[in-house]
Design a protein around this motif. Structure first.
Motif, short mmCIF file in Angstrom:
data_model
loop_
_atom_site.label_atom_id
_atom_site.label_comp_id
_atom_site.label_asym_id
_atom_site.label_seq_id
_atom_site.Cartn_x
_atom_site.Cartn_y
_atom_site.Cartn_z
N GLU A 49 0.83 -1.20 0.00
CA GLU A 49 0.00 0.00 0.00
C GLU A 49 0.87 1.25 0.00
OE1 GLU A 49 -2.24 0.81 3.56
OE2 GLU A 49 -0.82 -0.27 4.83
N LYS A 50 0.33 2.31 -0.58
CA LYS A 50 1.01 3.60 -0.57
C LYS A 50 0.82 4.24 0.80
CE LYS A 50 1.03 8.13 -2.84
NZ LYS A 50 0.36 9.00 -3.82
N ILE A 51 1.89 4.76 1.38
CA ILE A 51 1.82 5.36 2.71
C ILE A 51 2.51 6.72 2.72
CG2 ILE A 51 1.75 3.13 3.93
CD1 ILE A 51 4.76 3.62 4.58
N LEU A 52 2.25 7.49 3.76
CA LEU A 52 2.97 8.73 3.97
C LEU A 52 4.40 8.38 4.38
CD1 LEU A 52 2.39 11.86 4.14
CD2 LEU A 52 2.23 11.51 6.63
N PRO A 53 5.41 9.05 3.82
CA PRO A 53 6.79 8.72 4.21
C PRO A 53 7.01 8.88 5.71
CG PRO A 53 6.75 10.23 2.33
CD PRO A 53 5.34 10.15 2.85
N GLY A 54 7.87 8.02 6.27
CA GLY A 54 8.30 8.19 7.64
C GLY A 54 9.51 9.11 7.68
N MET A 55 9.94 9.50 8.89
CA MET A 55 11.08 10.40 8.99
C MET A 55 12.35 9.76 8.46
SD MET A 55 10.35 13.41 9.75
CE MET A 55 12.07 13.83 9.67
N GLU A 56 12.47 8.43 8.59
CA GLU A 56 13.66 7.76 8.05
C GLU A 56 13.68 7.85 6.52
OE1 GLU A 56 15.75 3.36 8.07
OE2 GLU A 56 14.89 4.13 9.92
N ASP A 57 12.51 7.70 5.89
CA ASP A 57 12.42 7.85 4.44
C ASP A 57 12.85 9.26 4.02
OD1 ASP A 57 11.22 5.25 3.86
OD2 ASP A 57 9.41 6.04 4.79
N VAL A 58 12.37 10.26 4.75
CA VAL A 58 12.70 11.66 4.45
C VAL A 58 14.20 11.89 4.63
CG1 VAL A 58 12.32 14.07 5.12
CG2 VAL A 58 10.40 12.46 5.11
N PHE A 59 14.72 11.38 5.73
CA PHE A 59 16.14 11.52 6.06
C PHE A 59 17.01 10.99 4.91
CE2 PHE A 59 20.08 9.99 7.97
CZ PHE A 59 20.38 10.93 8.94
N ILE A 60 16.72 9.78 4.47
CA ILE A 60 17.51 9.15 3.39
C ILE A 60 17.33 9.92 2.08
CG2 ILE A 60 17.84 7.06 2.02
CD1 ILE A 60 18.67 6.61 4.88
N SER A 61 16.08 10.31 1.76
CA SER A 61 15.79 10.99 0.51
C SER A 61 16.49 12.33 0.41
CB SER A 61 14.27 11.20 0.37
OG SER A 61 13.97 11.93 -0.80
N LEU A 62 16.45 13.13 1.48
CA LEU A 62 17.08 14.44 1.44
C LEU A 62 18.59 14.35 1.32
CD1 LEU A 62 14.93 16.35 4.10
CD2 LEU A 62 14.92 16.66 1.63
N ILE A 63 19.17 13.35 1.97
CA ILE A 63 20.62 13.15 1.87
C ILE A 63 21.00 12.76 0.45
CG2 ILE A 63 22.46 11.54 2.54
CD1 ILE A 63 21.42 11.75 5.40
N GLU A 64 20.21 11.86 -0.15
CA GLU A 64 20.50 11.45 -1.53
C GLU A 64 20.33 12.62 -2.50
OE1 GLU A 64 17.93 8.13 -2.17
OE2 GLU A 64 19.33 6.68 -1.25
N GLN A 65 19.30 13.44 -2.29
CA GLN A 65 19.10 14.62 -3.13
C GLN A 65 20.29 15.56 -3.06
OE1 GLN A 65 15.34 16.72 -2.50
NE2 GLN A 65 14.28 14.77 -2.14
N ASP A 66 20.80 15.75 -1.84
CA ASP A 66 21.94 16.65 -1.67
C ASP A 66 23.19 16.09 -2.35
OD1 ASP A 66 22.83 19.17 -0.04
OD2 ASP A 66 24.40 17.68 0.34
N ASP A 67 23.39 14.77 -2.23
CA ASP A 67 24.53 14.14 -2.89
C ASP A 67 24.45 14.33 -4.41
OD1 ASP A 67 25.83 13.26 -0.62
OD2 ASP A 67 24.90 11.26 -0.65
#
Length: 650
Positions: free
Chosen positions: A620-638
């Motif tokens: 199921e599609k869910i709202l991202p958790g803080m860990e998802d956000v944490f990883i995503s923002l770091i990857e975006q910055d890289d």
């Protein structure tokens, strides 16, 4: 020496294992087996006996009674044979800080008597699959916490053991490093290595093949994570809301006979009568003028089971009255910094940070190991002079008024800064003296601190024998002894069990309600959701700031699919390259699939699972958790930095 156990399928066996220290029974008659190629997790609160169990299995400590074997060799009668087949990774790094990564590995290869032939190839293999090859010439002291964990694991694996014992291996490590660490463990298991791991992270326990729940030296239950969850008494009602903290307090008061806890932005209620509890909870929430975004029955998590079992033995504190004397003005600004920078030689540890923290706010400071969090806190506390930039704490300048700052803040470091060779009372007396307390004021505050920490009957106990959870409570009592308006907490719950973490956050909420400003760094993403506002720092720079909900809904562009199935670690490899799938990672007992198109990804995943003849799963599609956000923002910055560097290169 020949093995005592002919069953080659059993890698570790404990039979009626017991260990006493004087009148204390640390491990009480426990029995379990770990199969070959299995990950077995031991979960328990501080002082449960986890480390003592591992030390006996590693032949470092003799048992009082009972027997244990590693790869078929008795730990007491054949310790040398046990050590030949075993690698043991303790909580403390057994690395040599002045040696490079490569030199540390070579040292352990010599220590284990590894032949020169084939050594270079083995070291290269380990460095590559741990992503440590680029750091081969870096000294161990210059590695982040996550890198040190991986290096210690490489050193333990250099001789390819049959059994690997890991004592809370990811304690204090950020989510990125934890994911890397578990990816390595799954590769090791596929090579036939058996792993016994202790952990305070319940989401990690979900990743084990089987687990054992240990409490006060007694093994309460063993089984697969699913079997343990099915053993839970009662059902779980969840309420998702931005008002989760307020709702939790309200329902804890009104449902005094039920277990009510906050899990990030979601309230969990353990109850027997689902519909009746749901209706009453909704009515109470509406009457209080609060908002519930979603309320439903949910499958219990391992943390639900753990908290439910342990809460019966450790009821929550009700000590809000103790903090009424700490009431502070909640209007205005507590912390303000502008372009704050700290440079060590050629290394920029903190790079031009700017932010503001209102009084009475819980402000979370997140980032991977080595991002610059602790350096920032040390500057704000007047312990380190900024290289440039400026700021104020409690209205005092961080460059010119450091002594005034120190008198108006409480500071709790990662190591708690307690003196193990002093008693509980002596530690409180010492810190009271530092803060200038004396006479009746000292006597009054000392009594307050003892009661607040729950240590009123243990004043003469040596601090060194306290569990991590009790040390944590004593440390926070010492930090607020002088009634400061601002408290800085640097990784305060690292290595502390879930029950102690919850007790601790109850204290945090109570203090925030009294107008005290809380500035906290943490690696627990669930804890980040408890904060009013979060700043994410990466590679010395701030890359995002906002409320937890804002970060999850405004900063993350990808969508998340939650996939629940058996052996998710094996499924991950099958779906990671499917069209529409950007990334796949373990998340508790399931997988989080990162995608830009949830519909396309879900369709392809379902088809793949059908091809693999897997029918039991949910997606199921869910709202991202803080860990998802944490990883995503770091990857975006890289990705931005790579693009920037490529532009410069052109």
């Amino acid at each position: 020496m020949s093995p005592i156990e002919k069953n080659e399928a059993v890698a570790i066996e404990a039979r009626n294992l017991t260990k006493r220290f004087g009148s204390l029974t640390a491990v009480d008659n426990i029995s379990f087996q770990v199969k070959k190629g299995e990950i077995f997790g031991i979960v328990g609160s501080d002082g449960a006996g986890k480390t003592t169990t591992l030390r006996m299995l590693a032949s470092i400590m003799d048992q009082e009674s009972g027997t244990a074997s590693i790869a078929g060799f008795d730990t007491k009668t054949a310790p040398d044979s046990v050590k030949e087949h075993l690698a043991y990774m303790s909580q403390r790094f057994s690395l040599y800080p002045d040696l490079t990564v490569g030199e540390n590995i070579s040292f352990y290869a010599d220590l284990y008597g590894m032949p020169k032939k084939g050594r270079k190839e083995r070291i290269t293999e380990l460095l590559r699959f741990s992503y440590m090859e680029p750091f081969k010439k870096r000294k161990a002291r210059d590695l982040s916490g996550g890198m040190k964990q991986k290096l210690q694991l490489i050193c333990a694996l250099i001789h390819t053991p049959a059994v690997l014992l890991l004592d809370e291996p990811t304690n204090g490590v950020d989510p990125v490093s934890r994911r890397d660490f578990w990816r390595i463990l799954y590769k090791i298991v596929k090579q036939g290595v058996s792993i016994l791991v202790t952990t305070a992270y319940l989401d990690e326990a979900e990743r084990c093949d089987r687990i054992g729940l240990l409490d006060k030296g007694e093994l309460l239950a063993t089984g697969t994570p699913q079997q343990i969850k099915e053993s839970m008494e009662g059902k779980v009602l969840t309420i998702k809301s931005e008002d989760a903290r307020k709702i939790t307090k309200l329902l804890q008061r009104e449902f005094s006979d039920l277990i009510v806890n906050a899990f990030g932005d979601t309230v969990h209620i353990v109850c027997q009568q689902m519909q009746k509890t749901r209706e009453k909870a909704l009515q109470l929430i509406q009457d209080a003028g609060l908002k519930a975004d979603e309320i439903k029955q949910a499958l219990p998590t391992l943390e639900d089971v753990f908290v439910s079992r342990m809460s019966k033995k450790n009821p929550p504190d009700n000590n809000a009255r103790l903090f009424q004397s700490l009431r502070h003005e909640s209007a205005g600004t507590a912390v303000k910094v502008d372009r704050l920078t700290r440079v060590f030689g050629n290394f920029t540890a903190v790079d031009s940070l700017s932010f503001e923290v209102p009084r009475g706010e819980i402000f979370g400071f997140l980032g991977p190991n080595g991002a610059g969090k602790s350096t920032t806190i040390r500057m704000l506390c007047g312990l380190l002079t900024p290289s440039s930039g400026n700021g104020t704490v409690a209205g005092y300048d961080i460059c010119t008024q450091t002594e005034q700052i120190k008198r108006n803040i409480g500071y709790m470091s990662q190591k708690f800064s307690l003196y193990d060779d002093l008693t509980v009372k002596e530690n409180i007396q010492f810190y009271g003296g530092i803060y200038g307390l004396k006479g009746q004021a000292m006597k009054k505050r000392k009594a307050w601190a003892m009661e607040m920490a729950g240590l009123a009957e243990h004043g003469k106990t040596m601090t060194g024998v306290l569990s991590m959870g009790w040390k944590q409570r004593l440390a926070i009592a010492c930090a607020v002894l002088h009634e400061p308006p601002i408290i800085f907490l640097d990784e305060p719950t690292s290595g502390v069990d879930p029950i102690s973490r919850r007790h601790f956050w109850d204290l945090i909420y109570t203090m925030a309600d009294q107008g005290i400003t809380i500035f906290v760094t943490t690696h627990y993403m669930e804890e980040a959701e408890y904060c009013d506002k979060i700043a994410l720092i990466y590679k010395s720079r701030m890359i995002a700031m906002g409320t937890p909900m804002a970060l999850k809904t405004q900063y993350m562009h990808e969508q998340i699919l939650d996939l629940r199935c058996n052996t998710p670690q094996n499924i991950a490899e099958k779906i990671v390259d499917l069209p529409g799938v950007k990334d796949v990672s373990l998340f508790g007992a399931g997988l989080h699939v990162v995608t830009m198109d949830a519909g396309l990804a879900k369709k392809n995943i379902c088809q793949k699972l059908t091809d693999l003849k897997i029918t039991e799963y949910t997606i199921e599609k869910i709202l991202p958790g803080m860990e998802d956000v944490f990883i995503s923002l770091i990857e975006q910055d890289d990705q931005k930095q790579v693009a920037k560097n490529q532009g410069i290169a052109r």
